[in-house]
Design an enzyme around this catalytic site. Structure first.
Site, short mmCIF file in Angstrom:
data_model
loop_
_atom_site.label_atom_id
_atom_site.label_comp_id
_atom_site.label_asym_id
_atom_site.label_seq_id
_atom_site.Cartn_x
_atom_site.Cartn_y
_atom_site.Cartn_z
N CYS A 68 0.85 -1.19 0.00
CA CYS A 68 0.00 0.00 0.00
C CYS A 68 0.89 1.24 0.00
CB CYS A 68 -0.91 -0.03 1.23
SG CYS A 68 -1.89 1.48 1.42
N CYS A 71 0.24 3.18 3.51
CA CYS A 71 0.59 2.70 4.86
C CYS A 71 1.60 1.55 4.86
CB CYS A 71 -0.67 2.28 5.63
SG CYS A 71 -1.37 0.71 5.09
N CYS A 116 -7.44 -0.94 0.96
CA CYS A 116 -6.46 -1.46 1.92
C CYS A 116 -7.20 -1.60 3.25
CB CYS A 116 -5.30 -0.50 2.05
SG CYS A 116 -4.23 -0.87 3.46
N CYS A 119 -5.52 0.98 6.18
CA CYS A 119 -5.72 2.43 6.18
C CYS A 119 -6.98 2.86 5.44
CB CYS A 119 -4.49 3.14 5.59
SG CYS A 119 -4.32 2.94 3.81
N CYS A 140 -8.31 -4.90 -10.30
CA CYS A 140 -7.85 -3.83 -11.19
C CYS A 140 -7.38 -2.68 -10.30
CB CYS A 140 -9.03 -3.42 -12.07
SG CYS A 140 -8.62 -2.20 -13.29
ZN LIG Z 1 -2.94 1.06 3.40
#
Ligand SMILES: [Zn+2]
Length: 152
Positions: A68, A71, A116, A119, A140
């Site tokens: 990510c 984060c 995610c 976060c 995607c």
């Molecule tokens: Zn994240």
């Protein structure tokens, strides 16, 4: 009695570990703006979409892990990456419980938004037209939501 105590201790440690593994990262918009580039902020915090074929991971097939960009949570492995021809990085699966799913009604039909789980950053969408030989799923993902690290 002694073994009961240590079992209890072990259980308590396991519980604490599983809770901390799912601890959310919560920041204000101002805090995210300091960490992210304007383009990353638009995708991750405002559910924007980068232009097709513009992302740095679209035609990119090195071996490693995609984290990510907000984060640092590991989200996708290069093992699950495939060329969908869509213009965005595509995966047929995600890592652990690190990706979450929401219904997205913005585009008329209900589609599945992927975020995610740590976060709540917007990653992209999931469709059911992925490789039939594996999961049949196509995650995607915006390149701007990801940071790649090569495997050692
Ligand atoms: Zn994240």
């Amino acid at each position: 009695m002694k073994s009961k105590l240590s079992l209890f201790t072990l259980f308590a440690i396991l519980c604490i570990n599983s809770i901390s593994a799912q601890t959310k990262i919560i920041k204000t918009d101002a805090e995210w703006k300091k960490i992210l580039s304007p383009a990353e902020y638009q995708v991750l915090r405002k559910a924007g979409t980068e232009r097709a074929f513009s992302g740095k991971y679209d035609h990119f097939y090195e071996k490693g892990t995609y984290y990510c960009a907000a984060c640092g949570t590991p989200l996708f492995s290069s093992k699950n990456k495939f060329d969908s021809g869509s213009g965005w990085p595509s995966f047929d699966n995600h890592i652990g419980n690190n990706v979450g799913f929401n219904e997205d009604h913005r585009f008329g039909d209900t589609i599945t938004e992927i975020i995610c789980n740590i976060c709540d950053g917007h990653l992209g969408h999931m469709f059911m037209d992925g490789p039939k030989k594996t999961t049949g799923k196509r995650y995607c993902v915006n390149s701007l939501a990801l940071k790649f690290k090569k495997s050692q």
